[in-house]
Scaffold this motif. Structure first.
Motif, mmCIF file in Angstrom:
data_model
loop_
_atom_site.group_PDB
_atom_site.id
_atom_site.type_symbol
_atom_site.label_atom_id
_atom_site.label_comp_id
_atom_site.label_asym_id
_atom_site.label_seq_id
_atom_site.Cartn_x
_atom_site.Cartn_y
_atom_site.Cartn_z
ATOM 1 N N ASN A 55 6.534 -37.933 -48.554
ATOM 2 C CA ASN A 55 5.009 -37.990 -49.377
ATOM 3 C C ASN A 55 5.621 -37.429 -50.759
ATOM 4 O O ASN A 55 6.453 -36.891 -51.117
ATOM 5 C CB ASN A 55 4.072 -37.060 -48.739
ATOM 6 C CG ASN A 55 2.617 -37.055 -49.181
ATOM 7 O OD1 ASN A 55 2.322 -38.017 -49.492
ATOM 8 N ND2 ASN A 55 1.945 -36.026 -49.008
ATOM 9 N N ARG A 56 4.396 -38.156 -51.611
ATOM 10 C CA ARG A 56 4.685 -37.581 -53.106
ATOM 11 C C ARG A 56 6.149 -37.832 -53.651
ATOM 12 O O ARG A 56 6.461 -37.173 -54.181
ATOM 13 C CB ARG A 56 4.274 -36.138 -53.218
ATOM 14 C CG ARG A 56 2.940 -35.709 -52.625
ATOM 15 C CD ARG A 56 2.876 -34.198 -52.986
ATOM 16 N NE ARG A 56 1.486 -33.419 -52.423
ATOM 17 C CZ ARG A 56 1.085 -32.451 -52.201
ATOM 18 N NH1 ARG A 56 1.988 -31.353 -52.447
ATOM 19 N NH2 ARG A 56 -0.201 -32.096 -51.978
ATOM 20 N N LEU A 57 6.204 -39.205 -53.274
ATOM 21 C CA LEU A 57 7.513 -39.651 -53.905
ATOM 22 C C LEU A 57 7.291 -40.385 -55.347
ATOM 23 O O LEU A 57 6.727 -41.357 -55.240
ATOM 24 C CB LEU A 57 8.119 -40.721 -52.585
ATOM 25 C CG LEU A 57 9.497 -41.335 -53.232
ATOM 26 C CD1 LEU A 57 10.533 -40.353 -53.138
ATOM 27 C CD2 LEU A 57 9.637 -42.502 -52.200
ATOM 28 N N ASP A 58 8.005 -39.667 -56.151
ATOM 29 C CA ASP A 58 7.854 -40.247 -57.739
ATOM 30 C C ASP A 58 9.141 -41.204 -57.897
ATOM 31 O O ASP A 58 10.042 -41.410 -57.030
ATOM 32 C CB ASP A 58 7.933 -39.179 -58.706
ATOM 33 C CG ASP A 58 9.024 -38.165 -58.401
ATOM 34 O OD1 ASP A 58 10.249 -38.885 -58.082
ATOM 35 O OD2 ASP A 58 9.178 -37.057 -58.561
ATOM 36 N N PRO A 62 3.704 -42.760 -52.390
ATOM 37 C CA PRO A 62 3.931 -42.433 -53.639
ATOM 38 C C PRO A 62 3.064 -41.375 -54.004
ATOM 39 O O PRO A 62 2.278 -40.840 -53.499
ATOM 40 C CB PRO A 62 3.371 -43.737 -54.499
ATOM 41 C CG PRO A 62 3.733 -44.812 -53.297
ATOM 42 C CD PRO A 62 3.029 -44.204 -52.216
ATOM 43 N N PHE A 63 3.660 -40.588 -55.218
ATOM 44 C CA PHE A 63 2.984 -39.377 -56.058
ATOM 45 C C PHE A 63 1.971 -39.731 -56.357
ATOM 46 O O PHE A 63 1.987 -41.022 -57.312
ATOM 47 C CB PHE A 63 3.905 -38.538 -56.594
ATOM 48 C CG PHE A 63 3.510 -37.684 -57.469
ATOM 49 C CD1 PHE A 63 3.195 -36.523 -57.003
ATOM 50 C CD2 PHE A 63 2.862 -37.930 -59.003
ATOM 51 C CE1 PHE A 63 2.506 -35.333 -57.797
ATOM 52 C CE2 PHE A 63 2.524 -36.752 -59.656
ATOM 53 C CZ PHE A 63 2.313 -35.668 -58.910
ATOM 54 N N VAL A 64 0.666 -39.382 -56.336
ATOM 55 C CA VAL A 64 -0.336 -39.668 -57.029
ATOM 56 C C VAL A 64 -0.934 -38.307 -57.924
ATOM 57 O O VAL A 64 -1.143 -37.397 -57.522
ATOM 58 C CB VAL A 64 -1.628 -39.897 -56.191
ATOM 59 C CG1 VAL A 64 -2.839 -40.169 -56.919
ATOM 60 C CG2 VAL A 64 -1.139 -41.305 -55.325
ATOM 61 N N ALA A 65 -0.711 -38.534 -59.323
ATOM 62 C CA ALA A 65 -1.391 -37.394 -60.412
ATOM 63 C C ALA A 65 -2.769 -37.171 -60.230
ATOM 64 O O ALA A 65 -3.585 -38.006 -59.968
ATOM 65 C CB ALA A 65 -0.675 -37.869 -61.646
#
Length: 611
Positions: free
Chosen positions: A203-206, A235-238
């Motif tokens: 998770n949260r893969l930039d 993906p990472f979501v800001a």
């Protein structure tokens, strides 16, 4: 052709027997937590799953603190069913989300029976299991958002482990910053050892991490034996949930994982295969851990038996001490024999027995005519001497037993009564009663042996008390350890007592009477010291409570045989779905569980692998 295998319930019974033995058996302190974990897993997952392989699957979502588990669950369902947090621990209360059609199963005592259910918003600090029903979850599969397995709260960590042990499917959520953490791999290695179905969500893969982390994660999984595990990336979501963004991850970001879970839920055969594989692996894993408990149980039993034998030897020595003291003439020395000589007139002993006999009758007669006679003093000396020897031996044994226990296992004395350092508080009364009862038995033996009028007349002429004292002295009349003049005093005087008895009963009868009286005394001593010794079972009995190591081993072996013989047919995808319906015509070529797992790998798709 297919028929019902009526022996199949043996699998359930065999595993339940192992569970009961482990739960009810005293185990060393350092392995007790593992024993509880085994029992919890068997209660929470194995036994319910063995009873019904077609029950809905439970997919437990676990991961490190802040890995985004709750956010992922909410995104999959497009509902806020679990509260994401930023304060450690981020997940405080486990949340189980199920289709309304399945909530009855998950609310029943068949699943996680040790956890109380709640159905409202709940107390976020609570360790109860909050059950949420929603149509967003397909029938046949439930999701459980578990507390962080690296939580700063000990109770949360323990609960996370318990929940993972109750899972049919593990969904591990990690991040590029945490994927290599040892705690993550402790659980993943356990999963590999159990053969459980595993899904890993990175998770949260930039963008930068995407260049290297997925490949490195796959390499580590292959090294751990998780080559067939499915990996999804999110993906990472800001600024997720911010003023200008949705509170949920984009639907397209979690769609692959949702599709995988939905496909699994919709496929009855696939669900049964996952359940069968996981429960078989869980049983094998639990039994392997039971084997380790058996080894420790054996050591505990050996220690308890050695301690028990040591204490037993102290009291055996006490028993011997009294027997020796009453067999080597010690009780016949000094005042005892002086008084006895006064009773029977032993100065005439070497002038001929007939003359002695006449004199003895006169002497004894004076006792009954009110003349001063020391017979009672003889009895008193013997009683007090025997009493003192018994009490002293009991005190010595108690002191040695207490000291030895403190030397080899001081922890056992933590809650023990310090009075165990001494003989029983009433040891003096017990010893006095023993002597009185033995003397009464001597009287009964004398009266019972006097069969004819002549013998009874002679007993009356001497007096029953004199004959009883003569029998006691004869019992104690061994000259072992006596030398010189002591032989003449103790041995010679005792011989006269024996001659008196032989005059009444005859030599052979006296020999039997003495042997019986000695055996009776020894038996009474043995019972007294056994009772004293039994007080120390307070140390050893708790160590031996429950099933023996051999019983646990046999139960474990029986469970293995039952799983190998019955569970293979149960998870055959062509077989009926209940544990008591198995195919007798179809079987796998490979008869091992590993062969079973390999064949199950191809029964349903693994879902997309985004790595």
């Amino acid at each position: 052709m297919r028929r019902v295998n009526t022996q199949a319930p043996d699998v359930l019974q065999a595993v339940r027997s192992v569970r009961d033995f482990v739960a009810d058996t005293s185990l060393p302190v350092d392995v007790a937590p593992d024993a509880r974990a085994i029992v919890n897993q068997l209660d929470d997952y194995v036994l319910p799953r063995l009873a019904n392989l077609d029950a809905p699957l439970l997919a437990v979502i676990g991961g490190s603190t802040g890995s985004g588990k709750s956010t992922l669950v909410n995104a999959l369902l497009r509902e806020r069913v679990s509260n994401p947090g930023v304060i450690r621990p981020t997940t405080r209360q486990p949340v189980l989300v199920a289709n309304p059609a399945d909530t009855e199963w998950f609310n029943s005592p068949h699943v996680l029976p040790g956890l109380t259910r709640s159905h409202g918003a709940g107390n976020e600090q609570s360790t109860t299991l909050r059950v949420v029903d929603t149509q967003s979850v397909p029938e046949g599969l439930a999701l459980l958002d578990a507390p962080d397995f690296d939580s700063i709260d000990d109770q949360n960590r323990a609960l996370a482990s318990q929940l993972l042990a109750a899972a049919d499917l593990w969904i591990f959520v990690t991040t590029p910053a945490r994927y290599a953490d040892q705690l993550v791999w402790n659980f993943l290695n356990d999963a590999a050892g159990r053969g459980i179905e595993v899904v890993v969500v990175l998770n949260r893969l930039d963008e930068k991490a995407a260049e290297t982390v997925p490949d490195d994660l796959r390499r580590m999984m292959n090294d751990a034996g998780l080559t067939d595990a499915t990996v999804f990336t999110v993906p990472f979501v800001a600024d997720l949930g911010g003023e200008n963004t949705s509170e949920f991850l984009g639907d397209e970001l979690v769609a692959p994982l949702r599709d995988y879970l939905t496909t699994l839920a919709d496929d009855t055969v696939a669900r049964r295969d996952v359940a069968g594989k996981t429960v078989a692996g869980a049983v094998q894993s639990a039994l392997s851990r039971v084997d380790a408990l058996v080894v420790r149980r054996e050591r505990q039993e050996a220690f308890a038996n050695q301690l028990d034998e040591s204490i037993h030897e102290f009291y055996t020595a006490a028993n011997r001490q009294v027997i020796d003291a009453t067999s080597d003439g010690q009780l016949l020395r000094s005042e005892v024999m002086d008084r006895w000589q006064d009773v029977i007139g032993t100065s005439d002993v070497f002038r001929g027995f007939e003359r002695w006999f006449s004199s003895a009758v006169d002497k004894v007669g004076s006792f009954f005519t009110g003349q001063p006679a020391p017979l009672r003093e003889v009895e008193t000396e013997i009683e007090s001497g025997l009493h003192a020897v018994i009490v002293d031996a009991a005190e010595t044994a108690a002191a040695r037993a207490w000291s030895h226990t403190g030397a080899v296992a001081p922890e056992l004395r933590g809650g023990a009564d310090p009075a165990l350092a001494r003989a029983s508080a009433d040891i003096s009364e017990q010893a006095a009663k023993l002597v009185r009862d033995w003397q009464a038995a001597l009287v009964d033996r004398i009266q019972g042996t006097a069969g004819d009028k002549r013998q009874r007349a002679r007993i009356m002429s001497f007096g029953l008390n004199v004959v009883t004292v003569a029998l006691m002295l004869t019992v104690f009349a061994s000259t072992a350890g006596l030398t010189g003049g002591e032989v003449a005093i103790a041995g010679g005087s005792a011989v006269l007592g024996q001659k008196l008895l032989e005059t009444i009963f005859g030599e052979d009868t006296v020999r039997r009477m003495v042997a019986d009286a000695r055996a009776d005394l020894n038996e009474r001593l043995g019972e007294l010291f056994a009772a004293e010794r039994d007080r120390y079972h307070v140390f050893t009995d708790p160590l031996l409570d429950g099933a023996s190591a051999e019983q646990i081993r046999e139960a474990s072996d029986e469970a293995r045989r039952a799983v190998d013989a019955k569970l293979l047919g149960v998870v055959d995808k062509q077989a009926p779905t209940r544990i008591d319906d198995t195919s007798t015509e179809e079987s796998f070529n490979n008869g091992t569980l590993r062969g079973l797992f390999d064949q199950l790998r191809g029964t349903f798709g693994k879902g997309p692998d985004n790595v």
